[in-house]
Write an enzyme that holds these catalytic residues in place. Structure first.
Site, mmCIF file in Angstrom:
data_model
loop_
_atom_site.group_PDB
_atom_site.id
_atom_site.type_symbol
_atom_site.label_atom_id
_atom_site.label_comp_id
_atom_site.label_asym_id
_atom_site.label_seq_id
_atom_site.Cartn_x
_atom_site.Cartn_y
_atom_site.Cartn_z
ATOM 1 N N GLU A 56 0.948 -1.220 0.202
ATOM 2 C CA GLU A 56 0.133 0.157 -0.012
ATOM 3 C C GLU A 56 0.892 1.192 -0.135
ATOM 4 O O GLU A 56 1.656 1.523 0.932
ATOM 5 C CB GLU A 56 -0.823 0.072 1.248
ATOM 6 C CG GLU A 56 -1.893 -0.945 1.507
ATOM 7 C CD GLU A 56 -2.945 -0.977 0.529
ATOM 8 O OE1 GLU A 56 -3.224 0.082 -0.180
ATOM 9 O OE2 GLU A 56 -3.784 -1.935 0.346
ATOM 10 N N CYS B 162 -2.180 9.292 2.538
ATOM 11 C CA CYS B 162 -1.768 8.512 1.104
ATOM 12 C C CYS B 162 -2.818 9.065 0.046
ATOM 13 O O CYS B 162 -2.426 9.317 -1.034
ATOM 14 C CB CYS B 162 -1.734 7.259 1.180
ATOM 15 S SG CYS B 162 -3.054 6.368 1.787
HETATM 16 P P1 NAD Z 1 8.311 4.802 4.735
HETATM 17 O O1 NAD Z 1 8.309 3.822 3.535
HETATM 18 O O2 NAD Z 1 9.428 5.478 5.122
HETATM 19 O O3 NAD Z 1 8.254 3.828 6.113
HETATM 20 C C1 NAD Z 1 7.271 2.922 6.227
HETATM 21 C C2 NAD Z 1 7.529 1.847 7.142
HETATM 22 O O4 NAD Z 1 8.606 1.293 6.481
HETATM 23 C C3 NAD Z 1 8.234 2.194 8.491
HETATM 24 O O5 NAD Z 1 7.765 1.406 9.529
HETATM 25 C C4 NAD Z 1 9.638 2.086 8.595
HETATM 26 O O6 NAD Z 1 10.507 1.843 9.588
HETATM 27 C C5 NAD Z 1 9.929 0.940 7.431
HETATM 28 N N1 NAD Z 1 11.199 0.697 6.796
HETATM 29 C C6 NAD Z 1 11.943 1.620 6.473
HETATM 30 N N2 NAD Z 1 13.168 1.229 5.566
HETATM 31 C C7 NAD Z 1 12.766 -0.361 5.530
HETATM 32 C C8 NAD Z 1 13.403 -1.353 4.888
HETATM 33 N N3 NAD Z 1 14.448 -1.086 4.211
HETATM 34 N N4 NAD Z 1 12.720 -2.536 4.875
HETATM 35 C C9 NAD Z 1 11.653 -2.655 5.488
HETATM 36 N N5 NAD Z 1 10.904 -1.645 6.020
HETATM 37 C C10 NAD Z 1 11.371 -0.448 6.112
HETATM 38 O O7 NAD Z 1 6.874 5.541 4.856
HETATM 39 P P2 NAD Z 1 6.557 6.467 5.850
HETATM 40 O O8 NAD Z 1 7.350 8.062 5.458
HETATM 41 O O9 NAD Z 1 6.439 6.205 7.350
HETATM 42 O O10 NAD Z 1 4.942 6.554 5.399
HETATM 43 C C11 NAD Z 1 4.636 7.739 4.297
HETATM 44 C C12 NAD Z 1 4.301 7.022 3.076
HETATM 45 O O11 NAD Z 1 3.366 5.906 3.224
HETATM 46 C C13 NAD Z 1 3.551 7.938 2.144
HETATM 47 O O12 NAD Z 1 4.167 7.737 0.785
HETATM 48 C C14 NAD Z 1 2.293 7.434 2.177
HETATM 49 O O13 NAD Z 1 1.652 7.841 0.892
HETATM 50 C C15 NAD Z 1 2.302 6.022 2.404
HETATM 51 N N6 NAD Z 1 1.120 5.621 2.902
HETATM 52 C C16 NAD Z 1 0.398 4.566 1.958
HETATM 53 C C17 NAD Z 1 -0.805 4.371 2.680
HETATM 54 C C18 NAD Z 1 -1.601 3.382 1.742
HETATM 55 O O14 NAD Z 1 -2.779 2.901 2.260
HETATM 56 N N7 NAD Z 1 -1.596 3.392 0.396
HETATM 57 C C19 NAD Z 1 -1.549 4.867 3.857
HETATM 58 C C20 NAD Z 1 -0.688 5.425 4.453
HETATM 59 C C21 NAD Z 1 0.641 5.870 4.138
#
Ligand code: NAD
Length: 511
Positions: free
Chosen positions: A229, A263
């Site tokens: 997502e 998002c």
């Molecule tokens: P992010 O990708 O930076 O982090 C998300 C999660 O991934 C965190 O828990 C982080 O610790 C983890 N992570 C970081 N590096 C990783 C790795 N190498 N391997 C595995 N996990 C890792 O995202 P964010 O900044 O926390 O959230 C914002 C983003 O999320 C925006 O792009 C937003 O649009 C998206 N989002 C999407 C939805 C949806 O349902 N489509 C909902 C909410 C947010």
């Protein structure tokens, strides 16, 4: 703009990291929990959901305190989008999970006459949920509960930015089975990588496309299935026959709820020629009435940005747009220096060369563009790497649906905004770089299961015609069966029955 005094916001919890050994131990305990869960029924697991729902209703103010402190979102966003959304999802599970997860009878074709076919929806084992910081409560609880109700043990990694440390553990302690089935692993991406190394049965990731790619690459080595997502760049398309006041208010909220850190927030607003000037003017008037505040009791419209790097992205996009000729009609800066409260910002004269049109913003920006025809707006608004959701505003229902069908995204609200997410019956997920897989709805729930196909036959003396020995006679009869079944004839079934009887007689003969 009404701007009451800011209050200090608390700092984040100290950063924790789950070690490799802790990750291994957690998955070993989760495997045992998964075995325990296999012996429980959906109904038994739903008891915990009911208790949790009641508990959240009782503790909602304390939960809202914690969410607002960690995220800086305004209190109404915490109560409505996070807490109410979770309660709606709990209620949906309570009313529908049993039916969706029940064994299904499916038809058996004539060639398999006399047998029964079933589909059983079985748990996957231990699933890993990795969550972002923008809706830390809602995304965490809804994913965990869906997985648990399906009979999975869950390892949950919240965002290190909004860990809500201790909250989930305390809420889940209302029910021993739930408490013993969910494991919270605190830490950064390093922790997430360690958890993936433990080979969960499936990964449910919500976050950025950038991280999604890294997770897919790591999961590919171990053939772990992943649902993604990811981000969005949602368009609102406003036709000149739309109810102007409603469209303005809807787009305003869709762009600014959670300070734009959703998002599926509205990030591109396309307005048809005939109402463009009036729309922009009304939108500006409405923006200027908004209350931006911290530490509110429910009376502020907007809170702050949760993280400074997100504020930097917003600043960079505004600077870039300004430099390339965009007009900033209101906003364009932070509320006070050194604070994470960026003012809602209305931009016009924007074009596709600007970062604000190309990249996800995740902040309180409202770029407005003009369009003339239906075909034009479909083409230009589909021209993005993302495809999460969209909204279409029009008095012509037929046109609105026609346009909605041609938008390349996972969800469309007509004469409303971000509302598909509010209905737990509707699956949620994207196309293109917004990811794949679906959360919520029957489709989303079944994503936490794997189907087992079952065919049941009688314990009779019958020998199946397709078993050995293969004989010339059988071969000829099977060939006749194909003619009988697949050539158009009013006697199709009769012919097939006759050949079938001959085949059964032939099957009884020893070579
Ligand atoms: P992010 O990708 O930076 O982090 C998300 C999660 O991934 C965190 O828990 C982080 O610790 C983890 N992570 C970081 N590096 C990783 C790795 N190498 N391997 C595995 N996990 C890792 O995202 P964010 O900044 O926390 O959230 C914002 C983003 O999320 C925006 O792009 C937003 O649009 C998206 N989002 C999407 C939805 C949806 O349902 N489509 C909902 C909410 C947010």
């Amino acid at each position: 703009m009404n701007t009451p005094t800011l209050q200090d916001v608390p700092t984040f919890s100290p950063l924790l990291e789950t070690t490799e050994e802790q990750a291994r131990d957690m998955f070993a305990r989760a495997a045992r929990a998964s075995e325990r869960l296999r012996k429980t029924t959906v109904e038994e697991r739903l008891h915990a959901v009911k208790k949790l729902l009641d508990h959240i209703v009782e503790r909602r103010e304390a939960i809202a305190d914690m969410i607002t402190q960690e995220t800086r979102k305004c209190r109404s966003d915490a109560l409505v989008s996070e807490i109410l959304g979770v309660l709606d999802n709990c209620e949906w599970l309570l009313h529908n999970a049993q039916k969706i997860l029940a064994d299904k009878k499916v038809p058996t074709p004539i060639t398999l006459l006399g047998k029964k076919s079933r589909i059983w929806h079985e748990p996957l084992g231990t699933v890993l949920v990795i969550a972002p910081w923008n809706y830390p409560f809602h995304i965490g609880i809804t994913s965990i509960l869906a997985a648990y109700v399906c009979g999975n043990a869950v390892v949950f990694k919240p965002s290190e930015i909004t860990p809500l440390q201790g909250l989930f553990e305390s809420l889940f302690s209302v029910d021993p089975l739930l408490e013993q089935s969910v494991f919270i692993a605190y830490g950064t991406g390093t922790t997430a990588q360690r958890l993936i190394e433990q080979k969960p049965a499936k990964i449910f990731f919500t976050g950025s496309a950038r991280t999604g790619r890294k997770i897919l690459a790591q999961a590919a080595e171990k053939l772990i299935p992943v649902d993604l997502e990811l981000g969005g760049k949602d368009q609102a398309i406003v036709f000149s026959d739309a109810n102007l006041q409603r469209a303005v208010k809807g787009v305003l909220w869709g762009a600014l709820t959670n300070a734009g850190q959703s998002c599926s927030s509205v990030e591109r607003i396309y307005v048809q020629d005939g109402i463009y000037d009036q729309f922009v003017q009304t939108l500006k008037t409405e923006i200027d009435k908004l209350v931006v505040n911290a530490g509110d009791t429910g009376n502020a419209d907007l809170g702050g940005m949760t993280v400074d790097f997100q504020l930097d992205i917003v600043r960079k996009q505004v600077d870039d747009a300004r430099a390339k000729g965009a007009k900033i009609l209101t906003g364009g800066d932070v509320l006070c220096d050194n604070e994470l409260f960026y003012l809602p910002t209305l931009l016009t004269q924007v074009d596709d060369s600007m970062l604000v049109m190309q990249q996800e913003t995740f902040g309180p920006l409202l770029p407005v563009l003009r369009f003339s025809s239906e075909e034009e707006v479909i083409q230009v608004s589909n021209n993005t790497e993302f495809g999460l959701s969209a909204s279409v505003w029009s008095g012509d229902k037929i046109r609105a649906e026609r346009v909605a069908r041609r938008l390349d995204c996972g969800a469309v609200s007509i004469n409303n905004v971000m509302l598909t997410e509010a209905n737990p019956w509707l699956p949620f997920g994207g196309t293109k770089n917004s990811g794949y897989g679906r959360q919520k709805g029957a489709e989303g729930l079944l994503g936490y299961t794997r189907s087992k196909s079952v065919l049941i036959d009688a314990n009779s003396a019958k020998i199946e015609p397709n078993w050995y020995p293969y004989t010339q006679q059988k071969y000829n009869l099977f060939s006749q069966l194909i003619d009988a079944l697949f050539r158009a004839s009013p006697w199709r079934l009769l012919k097939a029955a006759l050949v079938g009887m001959k085949l059964e007689a032939e099957a009884k003969r020893e070579r």
